[in-house]
Design an enzyme around this catalytic site. Structure first.
Site, PDB file in Angstrom:
ATOM      1  N   GLY A   1      -5.508 -25.077  13.440  1.00 29.00           N
ATOM      2  CA  GLY A   1      -6.947 -25.346  13.438  1.00 29.00           C
ATOM      3  C   GLY A   1      -7.296 -26.440  12.451  1.00 29.00           C
TER       4      GLY A   1
ATOM      5  CB  THR B   1      -2.898 -18.962   7.290  1.00 28.40           C
ATOM      6  OG1 THR B   1      -3.673 -18.144   8.179  1.00 28.40           O
ATOM      7  CG2 THR B   1      -3.526 -20.334   7.243  1.00 28.40           C
TER       8      THR B   1
ATOM      9  NE  ARG C   1      -1.356  -9.522  -8.056  1.00 32.67           N
ATOM     10  CZ  ARG C   1      -1.997  -8.468  -8.547  1.00 32.67           C
ATOM     11  NH1 ARG C   1      -3.015  -7.932  -7.897  1.00 32.67           N
ATOM     12  NH2 ARG C   1      -1.635  -7.967  -9.709  1.00 32.67           N
TER      13      ARG C   1
ATOM     14  CG  LEU D   1      -2.476 -12.238  -1.678  1.00 35.95           C
ATOM     15  CD1 LEU D   1      -3.587 -12.214  -0.625  1.00 35.95           C
ATOM     16  CD2 LEU D   1      -2.651 -11.097  -2.679  1.00 35.95           C
ATOM     17  CG  ASN D   2       4.157 -13.205   2.451  1.00 34.65           C
ATOM     18  OD1 ASN D   2       5.242 -13.342   1.868  1.00 34.65           O
ATOM     19  ND2 ASN D   2       4.057 -13.109   3.763  1.00 34.65           N
ATOM     20  N   PRO D   3       4.630 -14.698  -1.077  1.00 35.65           N
ATOM     21  CG  PRO D   3       5.786 -14.280  -3.050  1.00 35.65           C
ATOM     22  CD  PRO D   3       5.133 -13.582  -1.888  1.00 35.65           C
TER      23      PRO D   3
ATOM     24  N   GLY E   1      -3.976 -22.554   0.661  1.00 31.97           N
ATOM     25  CA  GLY E   1      -3.621 -23.334   1.855  1.00 31.97           C
ATOM     26  C   GLY E   1      -4.160 -24.749   1.840  1.00 31.97           C
ATOM     27  CD  GLU E   2      -9.155 -25.855   2.855  1.00 32.28           C
ATOM     28  OE1 GLU E   2      -9.470 -25.911   4.043  1.00 32.28           O
ATOM     29  OE2 GLU E   2      -9.987 -25.891   1.939  1.00 32.28           O
TER      30      GLU E   2
END
Lengths: 315, 730
Positions: free
Chosen positions: B240, B468, B613, B615-617, B689-690
């Site tokens: 997206g 993501t 933090r 959350l999911n490396p 993510g950005e």
């Protein structure tokens, strides 16, 4: 849908006869034609499938050269041991083009006949003399960065997109054809592609229905074989400029350029200057250049790329 | 749950699931082709007819006539939808241009019709028979030309701190430079696509959309029907990047086509339409002025930015990060907007910061050179732990200096030499650095949790997963909070019949949506404890059991009389106003530039990120390396080329709009610094993510400068802009 009829030809002469009818097109790998049909840039009414013709061999010729069947796939041609040994520039050019998947499908003849990637040619809402003769050229005065710098006309500044053809040009390949009446001819590659002039929609000297059956290479000429393709990303892009060069140990040699014209661009008379370096050659090769403001860099780039090729040849 | 005081110790801190590198739970569906995407909903809408979109062939003007007779008479054609027969249409809140043109045409390839037929090929062929006549009018297409008439905007307002002009004038060392970034396309793999079906006046659309509730609301608004009559379903999205934040023409036209044809219709925007029909990241012109003392401390920093959009649209907010990234007593930012008749500009991954940092972080590199300072040291010297305009407002966490130091150390930054000083064979080699900065945004986010009789924990929220990894972090959150194994959690996303979530945008999705799921889980814990007659405050949820002291019961026992279901949401209070919440990073890049041809090849990339933090490396790393790749594209090749005579983006397909291929991207390394941010949410996480794309472009451009000595201020940095400065050839 836009319906079309389809036939599978059994012999080259039969194929040529079938394709001489108005609206007919040959189809081999289809890697370019099918895209163009989906975009309705090409709207054939009849397809002549030549894939079953016996034209997929690479054979030695009597004078020590190679005859490459029109249907030899780009991957197979690039991997052929004789090509890799004696015509390295051809193998390198092929592998610089497209992607593995496309090379597996694309044929030798189809590669020669692929059409320009000028973005205005691809947008059917825009004037384009190549797509719609007489409608004008949107690229002149528009986005011309990837387009031709030499051999252009006021009607068209498109480039020929092939890498393979540039190598064949430097190797003095000859295109063998059969015409609808069955007669054959051999066309030196220098004469095969046309410049746009007043009729940019006519891209080769082939007559309606005339089928390419093979491309022959003269006997090996030795030397260092180099293909340098320069583009905006590392792979899967058309050349901004490419150079096919064969350089002999004494510094003499040949060079053809891609990405600069409506056909592979080579000026044999300039090659005597090769021992003197790239600049001397390029000055003559691009003497008649008519670049746009956006693509004037290509002349500099072509000169420097030839320089890089010559340095590589010197080791 | 309202989040208004800093997070203290909570079940997420157990870190049995959260923080562990975890494969995405939807991976098997994707790799086996069983994840249902919008254009393939044969399961829900069998017998769908095919729609083909016809785009306007002028940039601005009016449609004077549409002759659809030949198209309607073509084989297989079921309907031709145009503004003439579509009925009265509204416009969504978040759309600038209308999604169906007529009679006005606002931009090139704005949809003028949808042709619906039994097969795709029939629809396409009939679309070619549609005759549309236009009366074109003059438009403005050139940002550089329109710049003079650009106006200030309300949001964001211009900002001034201290006396910028005086301080800049007085500064011992000054930089005043202008940078440009081009229009860019999201170029996601999956085109905008929708399957639509009507039943008893209610509409269901299976589509590809990042923000379910926005899309649902704007679709209802555009069609003039109540929102409750619209269901929007988008469980899987093939990319997206902001291009699917909003209702687009595929959704509206599929709905109109389905109505006209009386059966389900599916529409995928044809690739050549996407660049001009949908939104794009607008081009910018940015002027940056920096003044500093010889001690390397910034005394004045000014960042002005110009962009264009259709009338009624918004600016690319490229100066915003310059309010917060570096210290300096005297400051100026200004955002000006010109009216352009190009397609609609809007958000693309890190809107504002991505192009803003492409400019600012070259300027910082230039300034460091003027000062004779290492650019890492110059940045560190001008760090600030507070909002420079409001010194009482501290950053909740700010580890920019640590990102830069650790990055420099890991990358071998000390080996960087002077410009054009390092040559390896035919390659000129250089290194570049840039800071990464992106604000952390939070959004209200809801979720529904069921504890099934079989002990499965089912999470439902309209949150989306745009690649993501939302499915996985939500499952990790539920597993952590409810004390169950990951495989005991089922996550259902992307359906407007689920509670409204934060959605995916602005890097707020991961933190906000998991916080919403956490809130609902905490509520479910209370219900469970009540059912089991246990004290909710002291109950521990672990290993699929609920325990108070020696009393330990299976979690499933709470649902033995029937499924338990709760709904809750997270809402964010004043902490975001009290503390500046941002994410930080350092990007390090090594490039090699061919000395003859000026071709640029990236050799190494490193990002060090501090983003709360993680959350999911595993998924976070994937997000950052994807963003670094996109940043490399922005630096080296991505540009929608404007035809300034005809008013459209010329290179409107994936052959013409080049994005990096594998061969362009070298080994990428990502390091996440240890960080928890109790001000951001109960998850103590932030967006990432950005952040990953912010600054990458400048790091590449700075590396090219270091390699060649050629400073390019106009993106993308293509070889034609470098050639003149390359060494002479033999």
């Amino acid at each position: 849908m836009r319906s079309f009829t389809y036939e599978r030809a059994r012999t080259p002469a039969e194929a040529a006869a079938a394709a001489s009818k108005p609206g007919a097109r040959f189809i081999a790998g289809g890697t370019n034609l099918l895209d163009l049909m989906k975009l309705e840039i090409e709207t054939p009414t009849h397809l002549v499938d030549v894939n079953k013709l016996d034209l997929d061999k690479i054979e030695k010729t009597a004078d020590g050269g190679l005859r490459i069947g029109a249907l030899v796939r780009n991957s197979d041609l690039a991997a052929d041991k004789r090509v890799r040994k004696d015509y390295g520039v051809l193998s390198r050019a092929l592998l610089a083009g497209a992607s593995g998947q496309l090379r597996n499908k694309a044929t030798t003849a189809g590669n020669l006949l692929q059409r320009t990637r000028c973005p205005y040619f691809y947008d059917t809402a825009q004037p384009c003399n190549k797509r719609n003769p007489g409608s004008g050229c949107s690229a002149i005065g528009g986005f011309s960065r990837p387009l031709a710098v030499i051999g252009v006309s006021d009607q068209c500044i498109a480039t020929h997109p092939s890498d393979m053809a540039v190598a064949m040009r430097v190797l003095d390949a000859v295109v063998e054809t059969v015409r609808p009446g069955g007669e054959t001819r051999a066309i030196p590659i220098a004469d095969f592609h046309r410049l746009p002039a007043e009729t940019p929609a006519v891209e080769t000297v082939l007559a309606p229905g005339e089928l390419i059956t093979a491309v022959t290479l003269p006997k090996p000429i030795g030397g260092q074989h180099i293909y340098r393709k320069v583009r905006d990303r590392a792979s899967y892009a058309f050349a901004l400029v490419s150079v096919a060069a064969v350089v002999q140990p004494d510094g003499t040699g040949r060079a053809a350029f891609g990405g600069v014209a409506h056909k592979p661009w080579r000026v044999e008379a300039a090659e005597s200057a090769m021992p003197g370096g790239a600049r001397a050659v390029a000055e003559q090769v691009f003497a008649g250049a008519r670049p746009t403001e956006e693509n004037a860099f290509k002349v500099t780039l072509a000169t420097r790329t030839l320089g890089a090729a010559l340095s590589e040849a010197r080791g | 749950m309202k989040f208004e005081t800093p997070a203290t110790s909570n079940p997420i801190d157990q870190l049995k699931h959260i923080g562990k590198p975890t494969d995405r739970i939807d991976g098997p569906q994707k790799t086996t082709g069983t994840a249902p995407y919008a254009y393939e909903r044969h399961d829900r809408a069998p017998n769908a007819a095919y729609g083909h979109v016809v785009g306007a062939t002028i940039a601005k003007g009016r449609i004077t006539a549409i002759d659809a007779a030949a198209a309607r008479a073509a084989p297989g054609v079921l309907a031709v939808v145009t503004a003439q027969n579509a009925g009265k249409l509204g416009k969504g809140d978040k759309n600038t241009a209308r999604l169906l043109a007529g009679p006005e045409v606002e931009h090139y390839h704005q949809a003028v019709a949808l042709v619906v037929a039994e097969t795709f090929e029939q629809a396409r062929a009939a679309a070619g028979l549609l005759k549309v006549e236009y009366a074109p009018s003059r438009g403005a297409f050139d940002l550089a030309e329109a710049k003079a008439g650009a106006q200030p905007v309300k949001d964001p307002p211009d900002s001034r701190v201290g006396d910028f002009d005086k301080a800049f004038k007085a500064a011992e060392v000054k930089l005043d430079a202008t940078y440009t970034t081009p229009d860019q396309s999201h170029a996601m793999m999956e085109p905008h696509a929708t399957t639509a079906a009507w039943e008893d006046g209610a509409l269901t659309v299976w589509t590809s959309n990042q923000m379910i509730d926005w899309g649902r609301g704007d679709l209802a608004e555009t069609l003039g029907i109540p929102k409750v009559k619209v269901r929007l379903v988008s469980p899987f999205i093939g990319g997206g990047f902001g291009g699917k934040l909003f209702l687009r023409a595929d959704v509206l036209l599929a709905a109109l086509g389905a109505k006209a044809a009386g059966r389900p219709v599916k529409v995928a925007l044809q690739r050549p339409l996407i660049a001009n029909n949908t939104t794009h990241r607008p081009a910018t012109i940015q002027r940056i002025r920096i003044g500093a003392g010889k001690d390397g401390r910034i005394t004045a920093i000014g960042h002005e930015t110009w962009s264009g959009d259709l009338a009624g649209g918004g600016p690319e907010t490229a100066a915003e990060q310059s309010k917060l990234l570096y210290a300096g007593a005297n400051r100026l930012t200004a955002t000006k907007l010109a009216v352009l008749d190009l397609p609609e500009g809007n958000a693309m991954r890190a809107p504002g910061e991505a192009p803003g940092l492409m400019a600012l972080e070259i300027a910082i590199d230039e300034m460091a050179e003027k000062l004779g300072l290492d650019p890492v040291e110059f940045r560190i010297r001008n760090d600030t732990q507070v909002d420079p305009a409001k010194p009482e407002k501290a950053f909740s966490q700010r580890q920019l200096v640590e990102c830069l130091r650790q990055g420099a150390d890991r990358f071998g930054w000390s080996k960087r030499g002077k410009p054009a000083a390092r040559r390896e064979g035919r390659w000129l080699v250089g290194m570049g650095v840039a800071a990464a900065f992106r604000n952390n945004l939070t959004m209200k986010s809801g979720a529904r949790i069921r504890l099934q009789t079989d002990g499965l924990v089912v999470v439902e929220t309209d949150m989306t997963d745009i690649g993501t990894g939302s499915y996985t972090v939500i499952a990790l959150t539920a597993a952590e909070t409810m004390g169950v194994p990951l495989k005991q959690v089922v996550v259902r996303l992307g359906d407007s019949s689920f509670p409204v979530s934060a959605g995916s945008g602005g890097q707020w999705g991961g933190n906000s949506s998991t916080a919403g799921v956490y809130a609902a889980c905490m509520k479910l814990r209370e219900v469970v404890a009540g059912k089991l007659g246990l004290d909710p405050a002291s109950a521990e949820f672990a290993d699929g059991r609920v325990r108070v002291g020696n009393d330990s019961r299976p979690l499933a026992e709470a649902a033995k009389d029937g499924e338990l279901m709760v709904e809750d949401f997270i809402e964010f209070g004043e902490l975001a106003k009290k503390y500046q919440q941002s994410t930080f990073g350092g990007h390090f890049v090594e490039v090699a530039v061919d000395a003859d041809t000026a071709e640029v090849r990236i050799r190494r990339m490193l990002a060090v990120c501090a983003a709360g933090r993680i959350l999911n490396p595993k998924a976070a790393r994937s997000q950052v390396i994807g963003a670094m790749t996109m940043g490399a594209g922005a630096a080296l090749m991505e540009e929608l080329v404007v035809d300034r005579r005809r008013g459209f983006f010329v290179n409107h397909d994936l052959a013409g709009y080049e994005v990096p291929v594998h061969a362009d991207i070298p080994h990428q390394e990502v390091i996440f610094l240890e960080e928890t941010d109790p001000m951001s949410s109960p998850m103590k996480a932030k967006g990432v993510g950005e952040l990953g794309i912010c600054g990458v472009g400048a790091a590449v451009a700075n590396a090219i400068y270091n390699a060649t000595g050629v400073r390019v201020r106009d993106y993308p940095v293509t070889l034609d802009k470098l050639l003149e400065g390359m060494p002479a050839i033999a």
